[in-house]
Design an enzyme around this catalytic site. Structure first.
Site, PDB file in Angstrom:
ATOM      1  N   THR A 185       0.872  -1.176   0.000  1.00 48.82           N
ATOM      2  CA  THR A 185       0.000   0.000   0.000  1.00 48.82           C
ATOM      3  C   THR A 185       0.907   1.223   0.000  1.00 48.82           C
ATOM      4  O   THR A 185       2.039   1.163   0.473  1.00 48.82           O
ATOM      5  CB  THR A 185      -0.904   0.048   1.244  1.00 48.82           C
ATOM      6  OG1 THR A 185      -0.060   0.120   2.380  1.00 48.82           O
ATOM      7  CG2 THR A 185      -1.789  -1.155   1.330  1.00 48.82           C
ATOM      8  N   GLU A 330      -5.912  -3.673   0.249  1.00 51.05           N
ATOM      9  CA  GLU A 330      -6.202  -4.679   1.275  1.00 51.05           C
ATOM     10  C   GLU A 330      -7.446  -5.511   0.986  1.00 51.05           C
ATOM     11  O   GLU A 330      -7.698  -6.500   1.664  1.00 51.05           O
ATOM     12  CB  GLU A 330      -6.384  -3.978   2.633  1.00 51.05           C
ATOM     13  CG  GLU A 330      -5.099  -3.473   3.258  1.00 51.05           C
ATOM     14  CD  GLU A 330      -4.723  -2.061   2.822  1.00 51.05           C
ATOM     15  OE1 GLU A 330      -5.193  -1.618   1.753  1.00 51.05           O
ATOM     16  OE2 GLU A 330      -3.967  -1.403   3.556  1.00 51.05           O
ATOM     17  N   LYS A 439     -12.151  18.119  11.450  1.00 47.80           N
ATOM     18  CA  LYS A 439     -12.820  18.118  12.757  1.00 47.80           C
ATOM     19  C   LYS A 439     -13.053  19.555  13.183  1.00 47.80           C
ATOM     20  O   LYS A 439     -12.126  20.262  13.553  1.00 47.80           O
ATOM     21  CB  LYS A 439     -11.960  17.372  13.764  1.00 47.80           C
ATOM     22  CG  LYS A 439     -11.738  15.939  13.328  1.00 47.80           C
ATOM     23  CD  LYS A 439     -11.147  15.067  14.406  1.00 47.80           C
ATOM     24  CE  LYS A 439     -11.143  13.625  13.939  1.00 47.80           C
ATOM     25  NZ  LYS A 439     -10.007  13.260  13.112  1.00 47.80           N
ATOM     26  N   TRP A 444     -17.713  16.399  12.392  1.00 54.91           N
ATOM     27  CA  TRP A 444     -16.869  16.058  11.247  1.00 54.91           C
ATOM     28  C   TRP A 444     -17.405  16.666   9.957  1.00 54.91           C
ATOM     29  O   TRP A 444     -18.597  16.626   9.684  1.00 54.91           O
ATOM     30  CB  TRP A 444     -16.808  14.531  11.082  1.00 54.91           C
ATOM     31  CG  TRP A 444     -16.009  13.843  12.132  1.00 54.91           C
ATOM     32  CD1 TRP A 444     -15.393  14.398  13.207  1.00 54.91           C
ATOM     33  CD2 TRP A 444     -15.751  12.434  12.204  1.00 54.91           C
ATOM     34  NE1 TRP A 444     -14.765  13.421  13.949  1.00 54.91           N
ATOM     35  CE2 TRP A 444     -14.959  12.217  13.360  1.00 54.91           C
ATOM     36  CE3 TRP A 444     -16.093  11.333  11.403  1.00 54.91           C
ATOM     37  CZ2 TRP A 444     -14.517  10.948  13.737  1.00 54.91           C
ATOM     38  CZ3 TRP A 444     -15.659  10.069  11.770  1.00 54.91           C
ATOM     39  CH2 TRP A 444     -14.872   9.885  12.921  1.00 54.91           C
TER      40      TRP A 444
HETATM   41  P1  ADP Z   1      -3.540   4.141  -1.595  1.00 59.66           P
HETATM   42  O1  ADP Z   1      -4.579   5.179  -1.928  1.00 59.66           O
HETATM   43  O2  ADP Z   1      -2.982   4.332  -0.214  1.00 59.66           O
HETATM   44  O3  ADP Z   1      -2.606   3.864  -2.696  1.00 59.66           O
HETATM   45  P2  ADP Z   1      -5.344   2.089  -2.196  1.00 59.66           P
HETATM   46  O4  ADP Z   1      -5.129   2.214  -3.629  1.00 59.66           O
HETATM   47  O5  ADP Z   1      -5.487   0.754  -1.588  1.00 59.66           O
HETATM   48  O6  ADP Z   1      -4.237   2.767  -1.397  1.00 59.66           O
HETATM   49  O7  ADP Z   1      -6.538   3.034  -1.834  1.00 59.66           O
HETATM   50  C1  ADP Z   1      -7.535   2.695  -0.961  1.00 59.66           C
HETATM   51  C2  ADP Z   1      -8.262   3.924  -0.510  1.00 59.66           C
HETATM   52  O8  ADP Z   1      -8.660   4.735  -1.608  1.00 59.66           O
HETATM   53  C3  ADP Z   1      -9.525   3.627   0.231  1.00 59.66           C
HETATM   54  O9  ADP Z   1      -9.279   3.277   1.562  1.00 59.66           O
HETATM   55  C4  ADP Z   1     -10.289   4.929   0.079  1.00 59.66           C
HETATM   56  O10 ADP Z   1      -9.874   5.886   1.028  1.00 59.66           O
HETATM   57  C5  ADP Z   1      -9.865   5.404  -1.290  1.00 59.66           C
HETATM   58  N1  ADP Z   1     -10.883   5.055  -2.274  1.00 59.66           N
HETATM   59  C6  ADP Z   1     -10.907   4.009  -3.099  1.00 59.66           C
HETATM   60  N2  ADP Z   1     -11.990   4.051  -3.889  1.00 59.66           N
HETATM   61  C7  ADP Z   1     -12.682   5.148  -3.541  1.00 59.66           C
HETATM   62  C8  ADP Z   1     -13.899   5.743  -3.995  1.00 59.66           C
HETATM   63  N3  ADP Z   1     -14.617   5.226  -4.974  1.00 59.66           N
HETATM   64  N4  ADP Z   1     -14.294   6.887  -3.395  1.00 59.66           N
HETATM   65  C9  ADP Z   1     -13.573   7.447  -2.397  1.00 59.66           C
HETATM   66  N5  ADP Z   1     -12.424   6.935  -1.948  1.00 59.66           N
HETATM   67  C10 ADP Z   1     -11.979   5.798  -2.501  1.00 59.66           C
END
Ligand code: ADP
Length: 548
Positions: A185, A330, A439, A444
């Site tokens: 990640t 994940e 916040k 929120w």
């Molecule tokens: P990173 O962004 O850290 O590279 P990931 O690709 O696994 O890791 O991203 C996961 C995160 O991306 C989610 O936990 C969420 O916060 C965000 N995310 C993924 N899809 C969406 C979506 N459709 N709308 C909003 N946030 C999203």
């Protein structure tokens, strides 16, 4: 009592076997790194991947060894994947957009023994090879004509290895819970952490992703996998396309609007998936050149929230259905998709649109819950915000090498780090990442919701909202806007645009126009960097509060 069905381990090599046996002539088309469009088939990929497996075995790779790939989406990359996974080694996808330091950290943490690399990334990998003591061999994903052996002594040529080895190799025949792939990640907090996918979890994710309410793929589709293979396994498309027998189109390094549009048209693409920024670029290109896609029916958009303007443009101007998806590395990564259920399908178009802006419903195989900070369940009323937690056979159980310790709660749920609501119809909506939520006075505010509305302003290219310290309220929202080329605007114009669309107390305290809104390695707004850049910035409303 145990059942009496056959033992048939769910290993991913069987997916490519299936494509070879039943869809062997179906095309896989890539924009190669060398330039030209290259056409191959699942049959040819199957044979060449087997040859490559023998090459890896000859190099001493065995079960459980990590083999990295630093590459764009191409047919060769798919061959490398199946070659690695088929013999029980672990395919570790590396994100070439990361900084060299992060890449070295990840390769060392994973102890990659071999790295497959695309030509453009070879110089940087070579420059840092002293820092990678575990890497024994580098395989350059090109042909002999493009190999620059003099500059890179000892690097191996992909095509030469394929030529030199026989396709006679046995794939699979190991436990279905054997590790298949490793993806880190992006580590917006702390060091990157590795998610270690299994053959079984990947196979199950593939079956789930094919469902009509999920990706809904069929053998008649032509799929353009824009989302990179290093970004949570191209959201599974490099497994689900061969599983369905669909044509697969891979964009290589070119993801600009013109290049994507060209592939959509020449390859009769019906389905595609990518993050919102890619679709914004495509829309701009189509608008500027009065173009429209002729065969495209459905796009899955995820990775970050989909702005309303994007869904409207696809639906109203081009007749393309947008399926909004949420997930994370994940979760393999599909977690929820916003396809209409029976109740939503019966609604008027604008009401339906409201649901397609939500992140959607979980398919069978994903369990969700919403809790407060103490783990108490929260109602599914569409307004109560809470921590989103997830459980299922393709959700992470622990990070590679135990990083982060126990990451599951008492019921085995993983805390996604996202804050969300779930409504009465079962639609989940992300309101923020836990660390981005603003916040203000004990309540929120969703940064995502404000930026999505602001991004719909006709003068805006991109918008971002962050929380900035406020002496009275703790934090207040600050809106940053990147305007369209050559455009000018005032703070008041943007505040007036938001007025009536968000609660009064959500109204940003200030608007700042910026040259650039930085995007991270997976194309998402990099709030960490924005916060760094805005350090020292004082809100006009904060300056007005007398020091206590
Ligand atoms: P990173 O962004 O850290 O590279 P990931 O690709 O696994 O890791 O991203 C996961 C995160 O991306 C989610 O936990 C969420 O916060 C965000 N995310 C993924 N899809 C969406 C979506 N459709 N709308 C909003 N946030 C999203």
């Amino acid at each position: 009592m145990q059942g009496l069905m056959q033992t048939w381990p769910l290993t991913v090599d069987k997916i490519l076997d299936h494509a070879n046996n039943w869809h062997g002539d179906r095309e896989v088309v890539s924009r190669s790194l060398e330039g030209p469009i290259v056409r191959t088939t699942y049959g040819a990929i199957h044979e060449r991947a087997k040859r490559l497996s023998n090459a890896l075995l000859a190099l001493g790779v065995s079960n459980g060894d990590r083999v990295g790939t630093l590459a764009w989406n191409t047919g060769r990359h798919i061959e490398a994947w199946y070659a690695i996974m088929g013999i029980g080694a672990v395919c570790h996808t590396l994100n070439p957009r990361l900084f060299a330091d992060q890449l070295c950290y990840i390769m060392n943490h994973a102890e990659d023994r071999i790295i497959f690399v695309d030509l453009p990334f070879l110089p940087i990998l070579w420059e840092h090879r002293e820092r990678l003591p575990k890497v024994e061999k580098i395989i350059v994903m090109t042909d002999r004509d493009h190999m620059v052996e003099a500059t890179y002594p000892g690097a191996l040529c992909f095509e030469t290895l394929v030529e030199q080895h026989s396709p006679d190799v046995v794939w699979g025949e190991f436990d279905e819970r054997t590790a298949a792939a490793l993806c880190y990640t992006s580590g917006t907090t702390g060091n990157p952490k590795g998610v270690l996918y299994e053959h079984r979890s990947t196979f199950l994710h593939t079956l789930v992703s094919l469902q009509a309410d999920a990706m809904g793929l069929s053998s008649r589709d032509s799929i353009l996998a824009v989302v990179p293979m290093y970004h949570a396994n191209a959201w599974g498309l490099t497994f689900s396309a061969p599983a369905a027998g669909a044509k697969l189109v891979l964009p290589g390094a070119k993801m600009d609007g013109a290049s994507i549009f060209e592939l959509l048209e020449t390859e009769h693409v019906t389905f595609s998936a990518a993050v919102p920024t890619v679709w914004q670029m495509l829309l701009q290109h189509m608008r500027a050149n009065s173009l429209r896609p002729s065969k495209l029916k459905r796009v899955v958009i995820g990775g970050s929230a989909v702005p309303e303007a994007l869904v409207r443009a696809f639906r109203d101007d081009y007749g393309v259905e947008v399926v909004h998806a949420w997930g994370m590395t994940e979760t393999s990564p599909l977690g929820t998709l916003s396809s209409p259920n029976a109740a939503v399908a019966a609604m008027e178009p604008d009401e339906r649109l409201y649901y397609s802006l939500k992140q959607g419903r979980p398919p069978a195989g994903i369990e969700l819950k919403l809790t407060d900070d103490d783990g108490n369940l929260l109602p599914h009323d569409g307004t109560t915000f809470g921590r989103l937690k997830v459980r299922g056979p393709f959700v992470v159980g622990a990070y590679f090498r135990g990083e982060g310790g126990n990451i599951l709660d008492d019921e085995g749920y993983f805390d996604t780090g996202d804050v969300a609501t779930i409504d009465e119809l079962g639609y989940m909506q992300i309101t923020d990442r836990a660390k981005d939520v603003i916040k203000s006075g004990g309540e929120w505010i969703s940064s995502i919701e404000i930026e999505n509305i602001a991004a719909g302003h006709p003068k805006a290219t991109l918008a971002a909202v962050i929380g900035v310290h406020h002496p009275k309220w703790e934090e207040r929202p600050l809106l940053l806007v990147k305007l369209n080329e050559g455009e000018t605007a005032t703070r008041e114009e943007f505040l007036a645009f938001l007025d009536g669309k968000i609660a009064k107390w959500w109204m940003p305290d200030d608007v700042v126009f910026v040259e650039e809104i930085p995007l991270g390695a997976t194309g998402k707004i990099d709030k960490k960097l924005i916060r760094q850049r805005m350090e020292g910035y004082v809100l006009p409303t904060a300056a007005a509060v007398p020091a206590q």
